[in-house]
Enzyme design. Structure first.
Site, mmCIF file in Angstrom:
data_model
loop_
_atom_site.group_PDB
_atom_site.id
_atom_site.type_symbol
_atom_site.label_atom_id
_atom_site.label_comp_id
_atom_site.label_asym_id
_atom_site.label_seq_id
_atom_site.Cartn_x
_atom_site.Cartn_y
_atom_site.Cartn_z
ATOM 1 N N GLN A 90 21.770 -1.712 -7.340
ATOM 2 C CA GLN A 90 20.505 -1.039 -7.014
ATOM 3 C C GLN A 90 20.671 0.463 -7.181
ATOM 4 O OE1 GLN A 90 18.756 -2.875 -3.153
ATOM 5 N NE2 GLN A 90 20.893 -3.499 -3.194
ATOM 6 N N ASN A 91 21.902 0.902 -7.415
ATOM 7 C CA ASN A 91 22.166 2.339 -7.449
ATOM 8 C C ASN A 91 21.785 2.940 -8.794
ATOM 9 O OD1 ASN A 91 23.221 1.820 -4.984
ATOM 10 N ND2 ASN A 91 25.363 1.992 -5.585
ATOM 11 N N VAL A 92 21.322 4.171 -8.745
ATOM 12 C CA VAL A 92 20.909 4.872 -9.966
ATOM 13 C C VAL A 92 21.933 5.937 -10.345
ATOM 14 C CG1 VAL A 92 18.459 4.448 -9.449
ATOM 15 C CG2 VAL A 92 19.508 6.593 -8.683
ATOM 16 N N ASP A 93 23.058 5.998 -9.609
ATOM 17 C CA ASP A 93 23.953 7.151 -9.737
ATOM 18 C C ASP A 93 24.889 7.113 -10.952
ATOM 19 O OD1 ASP A 93 25.983 5.328 -8.906
ATOM 20 O OD2 ASP A 93 25.797 5.946 -6.808
ATOM 21 N N HIS B 15 17.335 -0.668 -10.431
ATOM 22 C CA HIS B 15 16.389 0.415 -10.094
ATOM 23 C C HIS B 15 16.497 1.592 -11.050
ATOM 24 C CE1 HIS B 15 16.240 -1.280 -5.708
ATOM 25 N NE2 HIS B 15 15.511 -1.978 -6.553
ATOM 26 N N CYS C 249 9.397 9.279 -20.851
ATOM 27 C CA CYS C 249 8.154 9.940 -21.219
ATOM 28 C C CYS C 249 6.989 9.186 -20.571
ATOM 29 C CB CYS C 249 8.020 9.941 -22.744
ATOM 30 S SG CYS C 249 6.405 10.464 -23.316
ATOM 31 N N CYS D 90 8.840 15.601 -22.347
ATOM 32 C CA CYS D 90 9.400 14.773 -23.418
ATOM 33 C C CYS D 90 9.669 15.671 -24.621
ATOM 34 C CB CYS D 90 8.399 13.674 -23.775
ATOM 35 S SG CYS D 90 8.864 12.782 -25.268
ATOM 36 N N GLY E 213 27.565 -3.115 0.401
ATOM 37 C CA GLY E 213 26.944 -1.830 0.740
ATOM 38 C C GLY E 213 25.447 -1.762 0.545
ATOM 39 N N THR E 214 24.757 -2.845 0.877
ATOM 40 C CA THR E 214 23.289 -2.777 0.834
ATOM 41 C C THR E 214 22.713 -3.226 2.167
ATOM 42 O OG1 THR E 214 21.253 -3.522 -0.235
ATOM 43 C CG2 THR E 214 23.118 -5.043 -0.342
HETATM 44 C C1 BJW Z 1 28.363 0.805 3.603
HETATM 45 C C2 BJW Z 1 29.140 1.955 3.526
HETATM 46 C C3 BJW Z 1 30.474 1.811 3.089
HETATM 47 C C4 BJW Z 1 27.178 2.516 4.210
HETATM 48 N N1 BJW Z 1 30.929 0.603 2.782
HETATM 49 N N2 BJW Z 1 28.834 -0.374 3.299
HETATM 50 C C5 BJW Z 1 8.411 -8.385 0.153
HETATM 51 C C6 BJW Z 1 8.317 -8.124 1.515
HETATM 52 C C7 BJW Z 1 8.107 -6.817 1.967
HETATM 53 C C8 BJW Z 1 7.963 -5.751 1.074
HETATM 54 C C9 BJW Z 1 8.046 -6.018 -0.257
HETATM 55 C C10 BJW Z 1 8.260 -7.314 -0.708
HETATM 56 N N3 BJW Z 1 8.328 -7.276 -2.066
HETATM 57 C C11 BJW Z 1 8.158 -5.995 -2.471
HETATM 58 C C12 BJW Z 1 7.979 -5.218 -1.391
HETATM 59 C C13 BJW Z 1 7.763 -3.747 -1.398
HETATM 60 C C14 BJW Z 1 9.028 -2.943 -1.597
HETATM 61 C C15 BJW Z 1 10.014 -3.277 -0.484
HETATM 62 O O1 BJW Z 1 10.964 -4.006 -0.656
HETATM 63 N N4 BJW Z 1 9.817 -2.688 0.688
HETATM 64 C C16 BJW Z 1 10.692 -2.928 1.827
HETATM 65 C C17 BJW Z 1 11.448 -1.646 2.148
HETATM 66 C C18 BJW Z 1 9.893 -3.417 2.979
HETATM 67 N N5 BJW Z 1 9.620 -3.191 -2.913
HETATM 68 C C19 BJW Z 1 9.158 -2.595 -3.994
HETATM 69 O O2 BJW Z 1 8.218 -1.833 -3.948
HETATM 70 C C20 BJW Z 1 9.830 -2.933 -5.301
HETATM 71 N N6 BJW Z 1 8.852 -3.277 -6.245
HETATM 72 C C21 BJW Z 1 8.259 -4.475 -6.260
HETATM 73 O O3 BJW Z 1 8.614 -5.398 -5.568
HETATM 74 O O4 BJW Z 1 7.212 -4.534 -7.129
HETATM 75 C C22 BJW Z 1 6.382 -5.692 -7.150
HETATM 76 C C23 BJW Z 1 5.375 -5.487 -8.249
HETATM 77 C C24 BJW Z 1 5.153 -6.508 -9.160
HETATM 78 C C25 BJW Z 1 4.222 -6.322 -10.190
HETATM 79 C C26 BJW Z 1 3.545 -5.113 -10.299
HETATM 80 C C27 BJW Z 1 3.774 -4.088 -9.403
HETATM 81 C C28 BJW Z 1 4.694 -4.277 -8.361
HETATM 82 C C29 BJW Z 1 10.548 -1.705 -5.858
HETATM 83 C C30 BJW Z 1 11.650 -1.236 -4.978
HETATM 84 C C31 BJW Z 1 12.214 0.070 -5.546
HETATM 85 C C32 BJW Z 1 13.234 0.708 -4.605
HETATM 86 N N7 BJW Z 1 13.507 2.026 -5.034
HETATM 87 C C33 BJW Z 1 14.526 2.810 -4.372
HETATM 88 C C34 BJW Z 1 14.565 4.208 -5.015
HETATM 89 C C35 BJW Z 1 15.216 4.106 -6.411
HETATM 90 C C36 BJW Z 1 15.308 5.424 -7.101
HETATM 91 C C37 BJW Z 1 16.132 6.447 -6.345
HETATM 92 O O5 BJW Z 1 17.316 6.223 -6.041
HETATM 93 O O6 BJW Z 1 15.563 7.478 -6.058
HETATM 94 O O7 BJW Z 1 15.798 2.160 -4.502
HETATM 95 S S1 BJW Z 1 14.307 2.888 -2.590
HETATM 96 C C38 BJW Z 1 16.023 2.783 -2.202
HETATM 97 O O8 BJW Z 1 16.307 1.531 -1.506
HETATM 98 C C39 BJW Z 1 16.748 2.702 -3.554
HETATM 99 C C40 BJW Z 1 17.824 1.696 -3.253
HETATM 100 O O9 BJW Z 1 18.314 1.149 -4.458
HETATM 101 C C41 BJW Z 1 17.121 0.708 -2.350
HETATM 102 C C42 BJW Z 1 18.046 -0.135 -1.539
HETATM 103 O O10 BJW Z 1 18.811 0.611 -0.666
HETATM 104 P P1 BJW Z 1 20.303 0.162 -0.322
HETATM 105 O O11 BJW Z 1 21.127 0.199 -1.515
HETATM 106 O O12 BJW Z 1 20.258 -1.103 0.432
HETATM 107 O O13 BJW Z 1 20.776 1.408 0.595
HETATM 108 P P2 BJW Z 1 20.608 1.671 2.151
HETATM 109 O O14 BJW Z 1 20.842 3.104 2.386
HETATM 110 O O15 BJW Z 1 19.348 1.106 2.679
HETATM 111 O O16 BJW Z 1 21.782 0.827 2.819
HETATM 112 C C43 BJW Z 1 23.139 1.196 2.647
HETATM 113 C C44 BJW Z 1 23.978 0.112 3.277
HETATM 114 O O17 BJW Z 1 25.338 0.405 3.014
HETATM 115 C C45 BJW Z 1 23.828 0.024 4.793
HETATM 116 O O18 BJW Z 1 23.693 -1.340 5.156
HETATM 117 C C46 BJW Z 1 25.144 0.593 5.331
HETATM 118 O O19 BJW Z 1 25.561 -0.027 6.522
HETATM 119 C C47 BJW Z 1 26.087 0.301 4.194
HETATM 120 N N8 BJW Z 1 27.222 1.226 4.043
HETATM 121 N N9 BJW Z 1 28.480 3.068 3.917
HETATM 122 C C48 BJW Z 1 30.166 -0.444 2.908
HETATM 123 N N10 BJW Z 1 31.370 2.922 3.002
#
Ligand code: BJW
Length: 242
Positions: free
Chosen positions: A102-105, A120, A128, A149, A189-190
């Site tokens: 899920q990371n963009v880094d 992601h 563009c 662009c 880590g998610t």
């Molecule tokens: C460690 C550690 C160490 C720390 N060792 N562990 C169903 C139900 C409810 C809502 C929805 C649903 N379906 C869709 C939705 C809406 C929404 C959603 O999911 N919302 C929820 C939050 C409620 N989803 C969307 O909108 C998605 N789109 C979609 O479903 O579209 C449908 C559609 C269809 C057709 C037409 C139109 C639409 C898109 C989601 C996009 C997410 N984008 C982001 C930003 C990306 C760009 C950027 O980076 O700027 O993605 S948000 C952000 O969250 C980023 C991440 O990839 C993503 C996940 O986060 P992640 O990786 O889990 O990080 P953290 O910080 O939350 O957790 C870190 C974890 O690591 C923790 O647990 C720590 O404990 C742990 N940790 N150090 C091991 N050293």
């Protein structure tokens, strides 16, 4: 103390020919990249609605780009850690392997991972807004905000997936296929709250995979997986993948 993986987990991982891995922000935390939802997470300081939605970009592209440019500058200074490197080792010895991030880094490719599905997008790519053409631009800082662009001069956006946007179809299909076919599925880590990524481990479990989670703390999927290891990924992954 770092928990030791169980003998069963080590055996499963050593024997598996088809392995899939899902990573999130936590794997890059030990490299110095902020997570989203932790104590120092980005969403504690910034509102996702203001920075990571198409509406936010339409309202104020410069503000959104300032945030992404700041993150690009931060990421440009860091290196993959022992967790990223362990996953690159796993790929090298596994005949059928997918790393879904899920990371963009861009730290997984920097660590040597190649069979990679970036759910992601990637912060180093621009897209563009007029013709959807993408290009890699790793300049930090970007010379002009918001960037344009180079071909048609339309506004460019980060090539990442914001809330409310669909993930690219091919990327999504590749991720779910890897989850359905995996013998072992590793989740690292998610927070496992953002959909559709959060459904992948449970899809793998339902299809018969042995699921291993690595996180600092329990998540919504912890009660459904075969083993959870609660410790930093940079410490646990080298134990799982010596
Ligand atoms: C460690 C550690 C160490 C720390 N060792 N562990 C169903 C139900 C409810 C809502 C929805 C649903 N379906 C869709 C939705 C809406 C929404 C959603 O999911 N919302 C929820 C939050 C409620 N989803 C969307 O909108 C998605 N789109 C979609 O479903 O579209 C449908 C559609 C269809 C057709 C037409 C139109 C639409 C898109 C989601 C996009 C997410 N984008 C982001 C930003 C990306 C760009 C950027 O980076 O700027 O993605 S948000 C952000 O969250 C980023 C991440 O990839 C993503 C996940 O986060 P992640 O990786 O889990 O990080 P953290 O910080 O939350 O957790 C870190 C974890 O690591 C923790 O647990 C720590 O404990 C742990 N940790 N150090 C091991 N050293």
């Amino acid at each position: 103390m770092t928990p030791s993986p169980s003998p069963r987990t080590l055996e499963k991982l050593a024997a598996a020919r088809r392995v899939a891995v899902l990573t999130g922000a936590g794997i890059s935390a030990e490299s110095g990249v902020p997570t989203f939802r932790g104590a120092d997470g980005l969403w504690r300081r910034y509102r996702a609605e203001d920075l990571a939605t198409p509406q936010a970009f339409a309202r104020d592209p410069r503000l959104v780009w300032e945030w992404y440019d700041w993150r690009r500058q931060l990421i440009a200074k860091v290196e993959p850690n022992a967790g990223h490197l362990a996953l690159a080792r796993l790929e090298a010895r596994c005949p059928d392997f997918s790393l879904i991030t899920q990371n963009v880094d861009g730290l997984h490719p920097k660590a040597g991972s190649r069979r990679l599905v970036e759910l992601h997008g990637n912060i180093w790519r621009l897209r563009c807004t007029a013709e959807q053409r993408t290009l890699v631009d790793a300049r930090v800082p970007l010379p002009e905000l918001p960037p344009r662009c180079p071909t048609c001069q339309a506004l460019a956006r980060p090539d990442v997936v914001w809330f409310g946007e669909a993930l690219p179809q091919a990327v999504l299909e590749a991720a779910f296929e890897a989850a359905r076919e995996a013998e072992v599925f590793l989740v690292v880590g998610t927070a496992a709250v953002v959909q559709p990524a959060a459904s992948l481990p449970l899809t793998a479990k339902r299809a018969g995979a042995y699921v291993i989670e690595v996180n600092l703390e329990p998540t919504p999927i912890s009660s459904s997986v075969d083993e959870s290891l609660f410790a930093p990924a940079g410490e646990v992954l080298p134990l799982l993948i010596p």
